[in-house]
Enzyme design. Structure first.
Site, short mmCIF file in Angstrom:
data_model
loop_
_atom_site.label_atom_id
_atom_site.label_comp_id
_atom_site.label_asym_id
_atom_site.label_seq_id
_atom_site.Cartn_x
_atom_site.Cartn_y
_atom_site.Cartn_z
N CYS A 1 2.18 0.98 -8.76
CA CYS A 1 3.33 1.39 -7.93
C CYS A 1 4.61 1.51 -8.76
O CYS A 1 5.47 2.32 -8.44
CB CYS A 1 3.51 0.41 -6.79
SG CYS A 1 3.53 -1.30 -7.34
N GLY B 1 0.84 -1.20 0.00
CA GLY B 1 0.00 0.00 0.00
C GLY B 1 0.87 1.24 0.00
O GLY B 1 2.02 1.20 -0.43
N SER B 2 0.31 2.32 0.53
CA SER B 2 1.01 3.60 0.46
C SER B 2 2.16 3.65 1.48
O SER B 2 2.13 2.96 2.51
CB SER B 2 0.03 4.73 0.75
OG SER B 2 -0.52 4.55 2.04
N THR B 3 3.13 4.49 1.20
CA THR B 3 4.25 4.67 2.12
C THR B 3 3.74 5.25 3.44
O THR B 3 4.21 4.86 4.52
CB THR B 3 5.31 5.58 1.46
OG1 THR B 3 5.82 4.88 0.32
CG2 THR B 3 6.45 5.90 2.40
N ARG B 4 2.74 6.13 3.37
CA ARG B 4 2.20 6.73 4.60
C ARG B 4 1.65 5.64 5.54
O ARG B 4 2.03 5.57 6.71
CB ARG B 4 1.07 7.72 4.24
CG ARG B 4 0.44 8.41 5.43
CD ARG B 4 -0.72 9.30 5.01
NE ARG B 4 -1.84 8.56 4.44
CZ ARG B 4 -2.75 7.89 5.17
NH1 ARG B 4 -2.68 7.90 6.48
NH2 ARG B 4 -3.72 7.24 4.57
N GLY C 1 2.21 2.41 5.34
CA GLY C 1 3.29 1.47 5.64
C GLY C 1 4.10 1.91 6.85
O GLY C 1 4.46 1.08 7.71
N GLU D 1 5.59 -3.36 0.90
CA GLU D 1 5.68 -3.02 -0.52
C GLU D 1 4.95 -1.69 -0.68
O GLU D 1 3.71 -1.67 -0.63
CB GLU D 1 4.98 -4.09 -1.37
CG GLU D 1 5.62 -5.46 -1.32
CD GLU D 1 6.94 -5.52 -2.06
OE1 GLU D 1 7.21 -4.63 -2.89
OE2 GLU D 1 7.70 -6.45 -1.79
P1 NAD Z 1 -3.36 2.38 1.36
O1 NAD Z 1 -2.04 2.43 2.03
O2 NAD Z 1 -4.32 3.47 1.60
O3 NAD Z 1 -4.14 1.03 1.79
C1 NAD Z 1 -3.60 -0.25 1.60
C2 NAD Z 1 -4.30 -1.23 2.53
O4 NAD Z 1 -4.02 -0.88 3.89
C3 NAD Z 1 -5.84 -1.20 2.40
O5 NAD Z 1 -6.34 -2.51 2.56
C4 NAD Z 1 -6.24 -0.33 3.57
O6 NAD Z 1 -7.56 -0.55 4.01
C5 NAD Z 1 -5.22 -0.74 4.63
N1 NAD Z 1 -4.99 0.23 5.70
C6 NAD Z 1 -5.24 1.58 5.68
N2 NAD Z 1 -4.91 2.12 6.89
C7 NAD Z 1 -4.43 1.11 7.66
C8 NAD Z 1 -3.91 1.04 8.99
N3 NAD Z 1 -3.82 2.12 9.75
N4 NAD Z 1 -3.50 -0.16 9.45
C9 NAD Z 1 -3.56 -1.26 8.68
N5 NAD Z 1 -4.06 -1.26 7.42
C10 NAD Z 1 -4.48 -0.09 6.91
O7 NAD Z 1 -3.05 2.16 -0.17
P2 NAD Z 1 -4.08 2.15 -1.38
O8 NAD Z 1 -4.57 3.55 -1.59
O9 NAD Z 1 -5.07 1.05 -1.20
O10 NAD Z 1 -3.10 1.72 -2.60
C11 NAD Z 1 -2.29 2.61 -3.29
C12 NAD Z 1 -0.87 2.60 -2.75
O11 NAD Z 1 -0.34 1.28 -2.76
C13 NAD Z 1 0.09 3.42 -3.59
O12 NAD Z 1 0.93 4.19 -2.77
C14 NAD Z 1 0.92 2.36 -4.34
O13 NAD Z 1 2.18 2.79 -4.77
C15 NAD Z 1 0.98 1.28 -3.33
N6 NAD Z 1 1.26 0.00 -3.99
C16 NAD Z 1 2.50 -0.58 -3.83
C17 NAD Z 1 2.78 -1.78 -4.47
C18 NAD Z 1 4.12 -2.46 -4.31
O14 NAD Z 1 4.21 -3.63 -4.61
N7 NAD Z 1 5.15 -1.79 -3.83
C19 NAD Z 1 1.82 -2.40 -5.26
C20 NAD Z 1 0.58 -1.80 -5.39
C21 NAD Z 1 0.31 -0.61 -4.74
#
Ligand code: NAD
Length: 495
Positions: A286, A230-233, A235, A252
């Site tokens: 990503c 997911g997002s770096t924030r 993560g 990731e």
């Molecule tokens: P996101 O970080 O908002 O959410 C990702 C997941 O985390 C979702 O299931 C969300 O519900 C969950 N989540 C949110 N807050 C949480 C918390 N406090 N604790 C635990 N889980 C929580 O990301 P997104 O908007 O769904 O996806 C887009 C991001 O993902 C982009 O930054 C993209 O670059 C990244 N991404 C990275 C890869 C990689 O392999 N490096 C692949 C795909 C997407």
């Protein structure tokens, strides 16, 4: 496709949410209601983790021979291929992505499952035998325990399958937390896994919001590891939360990949790769190649050809086979992409293609943006530095190899980069200096299951796919064995 209602999937069966509440998913392409997902809370997470832990403790999965795990994984891959069309529709509808690509993603996920199955046959350790005749050292690898898999909305299946089959191959039960926007495919997979014969309690899915379900999963004392995409924030938040119990974390995260095009490249191929690299999945990717770094001597001609091609990319409804760019994930994200386009203009970059919301005809009810290209982009511009997650390409020129490398590495992220040249020396020397977990040479976004995937810098840590992808889910144990009679270390204490 008909409207779908989903419950959680816990211990091999549907389970209604403790809260009785559901989250609705409305199409980002046409506004119609697509699906309803259970809105999970901590009680649902606790129930799922309890089942996964009970299964782990019983040995019903970790004691199963790797060859048997492999057979079940292979069966799951077969079922995914059987149901690929149906899964692709769910994926395309919920994400808003083109069906033509969604189908490929289902098949790729099945391919990763077959590869992980091959690894399950080969989990091995080392024996150290030259320690002296009376000693033996063993290094073995064990399943880590219950793993939480938290995945995003952009590639719900591919992101899940860079984790799930490897965790299963390693002997770990899982609790999956898909995005609340795109939970359908994970729940369909849980059903297929039951059909394939995986034991109940091994694959659990709890849907709902990240701040509730994801947060509880990360804090849960019986979860040994969180594998997050997911997002770096978010993560960083997860790493901080997991630190309280030193729960292992694999991350990731975001990216800001560059595609470096040298004048001596096959420029026709580069045009295709650069364009595909930024439009795939509406740029919600990503490793999207969002920064084109082009050698100045060929820049003008390359960009004018690129714009001509970009104008032919088909923006359309997700289920139309001809569509190459679908809808952005939701209204707020559309606003975010459009605001980056404004910022680009305000900071002095030159818009040469696209740049606005498309609303003609059937696009009127959705969140569509076509390929957008900015030239004269400087490294301090926000569109050069920040992850936009839309089909927006920035163009920056360079004159030397060193300058190209320095521009490519001038980012907080380090997930992927591409480079295009016919000079083998240059390809190898530049790829060694690019600070990213993946480098594509004379192609873009093509890879193989054997190659690990992951980030440098703020794109995260840990690796998926390849043998490393299996090892993420294994703990290392050292066993030192004394053979034969042992000389006492405290002879004076002998009776
Ligand atoms: P996101 O970080 O908002 O959410 C990702 C997941 O985390 C979702 O299931 C969300 O519900 C969950 N989540 C949110 N807050 C949480 C918390 N406090 N604790 C635990 N889980 C929580 O990301 P997104 O908007 O769904 O996806 C887009 C991001 O993902 C982009 O930054 C993209 O670059 C990244 N991404 C990275 C890869 C990689 O392999 N490096 C692949 C795909 C997407």
């Amino acid at each position: 496709m008909t409207f779908r209602t989903y419950q959680h999937w816990i211990n091999g069966a549907e389970q209604a949410p403790a809260s009785q509440a559901y989250i609705e998913r409305v199409s980002p392409a046409h506004g119609g209601l697509l699906a309803k997902f259970a809105s999970g809370n901590e009680h649902d997470v606790d129930a799922a983790v309890a089942q996964a832990k009970a299964l782990h403790t019983s040995g019903a999965w970790q004691s199963v021979p790797g060859s048997e795990r492999a057979k079940l994984l292979t069966r799951l891959a077969d079922l995914m291929e059987r149901d690929a069309d149906r899964l692709a529709v769910i994926e395309a509808e919920e994400v808003g992505k083109p069906i033509a690509y969604a189908k490929g993603e289902v098949l790729w996920s099945a391919e990763l499952t077959r590869f992980a199955a091959s690894l399950a046959w080969q989990i091995k350790g080392e024996a150290y035998t030259h320690l002296g005749d009376d000693k033996l050292g063993l290094v073995t690898r064990e399943a880590r325990g219950v793993v939480g898999l938290i995945v995003p909305w952009n590639f719900p299946l591919v992101c899940l399958f860079q984790k799930l089959p490897y965790a299963l191959a390693a002997g770990c039960p899982v609790v999956i937390k898909p995005s609340e926007l795109t939970s359908g495919s994970a729940l369909e997979i849980a059903r297929l896994a039951a059909e394939a014969g995986f034991p109940a309690g091994l694959i659990n899915v709890v849907t709902g919001r990240g701040a509730v379900v994801g947060e509880r999963l990360t804090r849960h004392p019986d979860v040994s590891m969180i594998s997050f995409t997911g997002s770096t924030r978010v993560g960083k938040q997860i790493a901080a939360t997991a630190a309280a119990d030193l729960t292992r974390v694999a991350l990731e995260l975001g990216g800001k990949a560059a595609n470096v095009v040298f004048a001596d490249a096959d420029l026709e191929a580069a045009l295709d790769g650069v364009l595909f690299g930024v439009i795939l999945n509406q740029g919600e990717e990503c490793v999207a190649g969002t920064r084109l770094l082009i050698e100045a001597s060929v820049a003008d001609e390359f960009v004018s050809k690129l714009v001509a091609r970009a104008n032919k990319v088909v923006v359309g409804l997700p289920l139309d086979e001809k569509t190459q760019i679908g809808a952005l994930i939701h209204a707020q994200h559309l606003e975010s992409v459009l605001s980056y386009i404004d910022i680009g203009k305000q900071q002095g970059a030159r818009l040469v293609c696209g740049g606005e919301r498309l609303t003609d005809g059937e696009l009127g009810e959705g969140y569509f943006v076509g390929p957008t290209i900015f030239t004269e982009v400087q490294p301090h511009h926000r569109i050069f530095r920040e992850e936009i997650f839309g089909p927006v390409l920035t163009v920056t020129t360079f004159t030397t190899v060193e300058q190209a490398i320095s521009l490519a590495n001038d980012t907080d992220y380090g997930l992927g980069n591409g480079l295009w040249t016919k000079d083998v020396d240059k390809a190898l020397q530049v790829s060694q200096k690019l600070q990213s977990g993946t480098v594509f040479v004379n192609t873009y976004l093509e890879t193989a299951p054997q190659l690990p995937f992951g980030g440098f810098k703020q794109s995260g840590y840990g690796r998926e796919n390849g043998v490393d992808g299996l090892h993420e889910f294994l703990e290392v144990k050292s066993t030192f064995i004394k053979l034969g009679a042992r000389s006492p270390l405290l002879p004076n204490t002998l009776g």
